[in-house]
Each structure stands twice: as C-alpha cells, then as structure tokens.
Motif scaffolding. Structure first.
Motif, PDB file in Angstrom:
ATOM      1  N   ASP A 291       0.838  -1.201   0.000  1.00  0.00           N
ATOM      2  CA  ASP A 291       0.000   0.000   0.000  1.00  0.00           C
ATOM      3  C   ASP A 291       0.873   1.251   0.000  1.00  0.00           C
ATOM      4  OD1 ASP A 291      -2.834   1.152   0.535  1.00  0.00           O
ATOM      5  OD2 ASP A 291      -1.456   2.233   1.854  1.00  0.00           O
TER       6      ASP A 291
ATOM      7  N   ASP B  50      -1.230   8.119 -11.053  1.00  0.00           N
ATOM      8  CA  ASP B  50      -2.288   7.689 -11.972  1.00  0.00           C
ATOM      9  C   ASP B  50      -3.180   6.745 -11.172  1.00  0.00           C
ATOM     10  OD1 ASP B  50      -3.772   6.847 -14.146  1.00  0.00           O
ATOM     11  OD2 ASP B  50      -2.226   5.503 -14.914  1.00  0.00           O
TER      12      ASP B  50
ATOM     13  N   TYR C  22      -1.478  -5.262 -18.823  1.00  0.00           N
ATOM     14  CA  TYR C  22      -2.053  -4.686 -17.597  1.00  0.00           C
ATOM     15  C   TYR C  22      -3.141  -3.672 -17.962  1.00  0.00           C
ATOM     16  CZ  TYR C  22      -2.379  -3.270 -12.780  1.00  0.00           C
ATOM     17  OH  TYR C  22      -2.852  -3.057 -11.505  1.00  0.00           O
TER      18      TYR C  22
ATOM     19  N   SER D 136       1.689  -1.218 -14.217  1.00  0.00           N
ATOM     20  CA  SER D 136       2.687  -1.996 -14.963  1.00  0.00           C
ATOM     21  C   SER D 136       4.046  -1.303 -15.011  1.00  0.00           C
ATOM     22  CB  SER D 136       2.184  -2.222 -16.376  1.00  0.00           C
ATOM     23  OG  SER D 136       2.043  -0.965 -17.025  1.00  0.00           O
TER      24      SER D 136
ATOM     25  N   THR E 255       4.829   2.169 -16.033  1.00  0.00           N
ATOM     26  CA  THR E 255       5.132   3.005 -17.202  1.00  0.00           C
ATOM     27  C   THR E 255       6.030   4.191 -16.827  1.00  0.00           C
ATOM     28  OG1 THR E 255       2.999   2.356 -18.073  1.00  0.00           O
ATOM     29  CG2 THR E 255       4.105   4.144 -19.208  1.00  0.00           C
TER      30      THR E 255
ATOM     31  N   ASP F  34       2.930  -0.376  -6.081  1.00  0.00           N
ATOM     32  CA  ASP F  34       1.542  -0.773  -6.341  1.00  0.00           C
ATOM     33  C   ASP F  34       1.170  -1.877  -5.359  1.00  0.00           C
ATOM     34  OD1 ASP F  34      -0.405  -0.354  -9.061  1.00  0.00           O
ATOM     35  OD2 ASP F  34      -0.907  -2.027  -7.745  1.00  0.00           O
TER      36      ASP F  34
END
Ligand SMILES: C[S@@+](CC[C@H](N)C(=O)[O-])C[C@H]1O[C@@H](n2cnc3c(N)ncnc32)[C@H](O)[C@@H]1O
Length: 455
Positions: free
Chosen positions: A52, A76, A254, A284, A286, A302
């Motif tokens: 987290d 994002d 993803y 994923s 980026t 993530d």
C-alpha cells in the motif's frame, strides 16, 4: 449533502490524518528488500514496491529520509470510474493445445463507500507527496471526467493555486462511443509545482505548415517529413498520443496501462538526468520505464500482485537495476521443484552449477478468477506449471540475507527459460527466487555442501 459542501470537510479530515501520520513517533511498517535486480551492490535508488502506498510513503520518509528529495511525483490512481479492471495474461504451452488468455481482476475502482472516501484517500497521499518533493519538484495527477474537477479544487488548497502550472489534455482515439453523449476521448492531467520555482524544460513539437508547403520565411527554420513541411514550436497543452495498441511492443497486458511517450514527455519536461521520480499507483510501471529510458531514477509502488509481476518483468527486460521491496519476506520455496547438478571442473578451482526448474506448485486459490479460467490455471499447474512464472532469478553467492541475483529470467514473448548454468569459485549457498504471473513469490535456498553430501 451536495459535494460542494463536503469538500472543505474532506480537506480538513485528510489534513488531520496527514498530520497524525507525520507526528506519529513510532516507526513505520517495515518493507523488506527481497531482491536487488542487476544491482548487487545496492547502489541505485530505484525501487519496485509491492504494498500500500500510504505505508510505503511513510517508510520512505522515516526509514529512507527521502522527504524533500524527489523531483517528480506522478500519480495515476483509480479514476472513481465505478468499475473493475482486468489484466490479460497470455499463457502458452507445448503440452496444452490452445494458447490461453486469462483475465483476472487487476484492480478495483468501484468505491462502494462513495466519492468522499475516494477523495479522502487521494488527499492524504497528495499532502504527503508534497512533502516528498524538493523545492524544484512537481506533482502530476492523472484523472478523467469522473473526479478531476473536485481534485483540482483540493489540489489548489494542498499545493496552492499559484503553484498550478497546467491542465494537460491527453487525447486518444481508442475507447467506446456513447449514444447519448459525445465520445469521451481524453484524460486530464493536473500539473502543480511544489513552489513557483519548479524546474521546467519546455519541449518542442511539430507544427505543420498550411498545405504542408514550405513558408520560406526569413529566419524560420523549416523541416520536412513524410507528411510535409513543418516548423518546431513549444509544446501545447493538448497531447495527441495513441493508447498502447494490441500489437505494440510496449504492451504488458495490464489494464489501463499508459503509453511510454506520455510519461516521457512528463519526465523530460520536469526532471534532469539523475533525478528521482516516483509513481505511487505504478501499475505496470510506465513511469519507471520512461524514467529508465531517459536516465532518471525511479520508484514504482503498487498494492496489486499482478501489477508488481508486470513491472518486475518489464524492468528486468530493460536490464534496469533496482531493489524489490514488499511488506513480508518471501515465503520459503517449497512451492518450487528444481534439480541441481554440480560438476567440479578438472584442473581448476571452479565448479559448474546447473539449475533446472522442474515444477511450480504455487497457491492460486485466493486469486479472483472466473470458473473457466480457474480450470485453465489448474490445467497449467498439472501439465506445464513453469509457464505460470513471470520471472525467476539466481544468486550464486547468497549471503543468507538479501537475494542479489547474478542471473535473472523475465518471461519474454510468453516464453521463460528453465535452465541456468554458472561456472565459478566459492559457490556454497545459492538462492533461487520466483515470481508468478499473479505476484506470488518464493525463495529457495540451496546449501551446496549439504546438497553434495546428500547425493
Ligand atoms: C490506473 S492504474 C495505474 C496504471 C499505470 N499508470 C500503468 O501505466 O500501468 C492504478 C493503480 O493503482 C493501484 N492502487 C490503487 N490503490 C493503491 C494503493 N493504496 N496503494 C498502491 N497502489 C494502489 C492499483 O492496483 C492500480 O494498479
């Protein structure tokens, strides 16, 4: 109550929680450095984190002392779209006739508790992100029509209206159409400086001449490409970039993966080579991919296992050096079956060690799969289980603490190597770490002296 009246309350409550987090004397939850990929000395600040982001930001501040050290935070997050998103995992096997694609849920964006909870979640992280930035740093938040207008109001309060820099419209062609509305074909990115002195390097873009013909104006440099004549102008705030296509080499499978070009424009305009950039909703990876290709350092966090496995595969394929952190140590490697062959090389003080993976018995029962997909995964577990691995790596000089592999095998083009060979001296303890496509991990330690004795 109308949301307009809730916004000050959300801001106030989030600020209190943020202040409590900052003031808490106890140390943060631990994150374990479970692997140093392509970085045996641990010299690089790049981090791939499974966990987290709130706990991880606290860890960065307290344990890593990174407050005021980041140049760019890109977020994002889920968009408050009230949907859940699937990843597409392709599995191929010579033993199973058809190529299969399974679509487990990558992450959930349904927010049954309402938009207030969603905004509170984001607000707390934005307060903390601001503190992580250095005085020249900036923060980008990537959203769409669902929540961006509320978040703009909250960010004006958190970062200060005067530090608002741009609203970038990312326009794309793909996606659906509506019968009762215009087709929604853009996302909105909010760009704030930590201070009004944020670093910014203007980028340029092509501006095609009318009729694609040369103007031949004095002092104006003109160029020609397959479309026609153009000049270079400072980049505008509407960016036309295609989504990652089905056949693109960038595609990880993803859900909601963003194009590298979009992230490259952000990284290049707001950071210098060597700067540290972070993405706390990394998916994923980026941002990590863009930062790596532009010579910047990166952090990608993530909480999803599939996201972590995707990003690990992606960054290992790029030969990036980084540390993998997670909230628990790896479980012991009982799920992994392998063979070890040790040959003493004649006339040399060297051994040749060959490791061959035989089978993987990872537990897949907690992964949210539909019935038919569960059957597919079970068929792979029975017949060709190694295809369920996304990545594995071997440390031939394991120190008993950190797995620092000399060799790593990310799955590429749906194929994974299963044999690893190494010649060398002083090979006594070997660790083998695996990561499956859903993010399950194992660490197996082989003590060669007891292994040799038992043969
Ligand atoms: C829109 S996606 C990011 C996609 C990413 N930019 C890419 O290009 O692949 C949002 C991500 O945020 C992650 N996420 C949501 N809440 C989180 C949290 N509290 N901590 C860490 N990650 C979170 C989800 O698992 C999901 O992968």
């Amino acid at each position: 109550m109308s949301l307009i009246f809730s916004l000050p309350v959300i801001l106030e409550e989030s600020k209190k929680e943020y202040e409590t987090i900052k003031a808490a004397a106890s140390s943060s939850e631990p994150f374990f450095p479970v692997e140093q990929v392509n970085d045996r000395e641990g010299a690089l600040p790049n981090m791939l984190v499974h966990g987290d982001n709130l706990a991880f930001i606290q860890y960065l501040m307290r344990e890593k002392g990174l407050e005021g050290k980041l140049r760019l935070v890109y977020m994002d997050p889920p968009f408050y779209s009230k949907a859940s998103y699937d990843a597409v995992i392709r599995l191929k096997s010579r033993k199973i006739p058809d190529d299969c694609a399974i679509k487990p849920t990558a992450y959930d964006d349904s927010w049954k508790t309402g938009i207030e909870d969603y905004l509170r979640m984001l607000c707390i992280r934005l307060f903390l992100a601001r503190d992580l930035l250095d005085e020249d740093g900036c923060c980008w938040v990537h959203l769409d029509w669902h929540a961006v207008h509320y978040v703009k109001i909250l960010m004006d309060e958190i970062f200060g209206q005067r530090n608002f820099v741009n609203e970038i419209i990312w326009n794309y062609k793909s996606g659906g159409t509506g019968k009762r509305n215009f087709s929604r074909k853009h996302d909105t990115l909010l760009f704030y400086g930590k201070t009004s002195g944020h670093y910014f390097h203007p980028l340029q873009e092509k501006s095609y001449n009318r009729g694609y013909k040369p103007y031949c104006f004095k002092g104006v440099q003109e160029y020609e490409d397959e479309l026609g004549w153009y000049t270079l102008v400072n980049m505008k705030d509407v960016w036309q970039i295609d989504m990652v296509g089905r056949t693109s080499s960038e595609r990880t499978g993803y859900a909601t993966q963003k194009p590298e070009q979009l992230l490259c424009q952000i990284v290049e305009s707001c950071t210098r080579p060597g700067d540290l950039c972070a993405d706390f909703f990394g998916g994923s990876g980026t941002l990590a991919a863009a930062a790596q290709s532009l010579g910047r350092h990166w952090i990608s966090c993530d909480m999803g296992g599939i996201a972590m496995a995707c990003c690990l595969q992606r960054m290992a394929q790029k030969k990036s050096g980084f540390t993998v952190l997670q909230m628990r140590p790896d479980p012991w490697g009982d799920a992994l079956e392998l063979d070890v062959k040790i040959e003493q090389l004649r006339g040399a003080d060297e051994k040749k060690v060959t490791i061959t993976l035989r089978a993987y018995h990872g537990r897949m029962d907690r992964i949210g799969l539909k019935d038919q997909e569960r059957e597919t995964v079970e068929a792979f577990l029975r017949q060709d289980s190694l295809q369920l691995l996304a990545y594995w790596s071997v440390d031939f000089h394991y120190d008993g603490k950190t797995h620092r592999p000399e060799v790593s095998f990310p799955k590429a083009k749906e194929e994974i190597e299963t044999v690893c060979e190494r010649r060398g001296r002083d090979i006594h303890k070997i660790s083998v770490r695996t990561v499956d496509v859903f993010g399950g991990t194992t660490l197996k330690v082989l003590d060669l002296s007891s292994w040799e004795r038992s043969r």
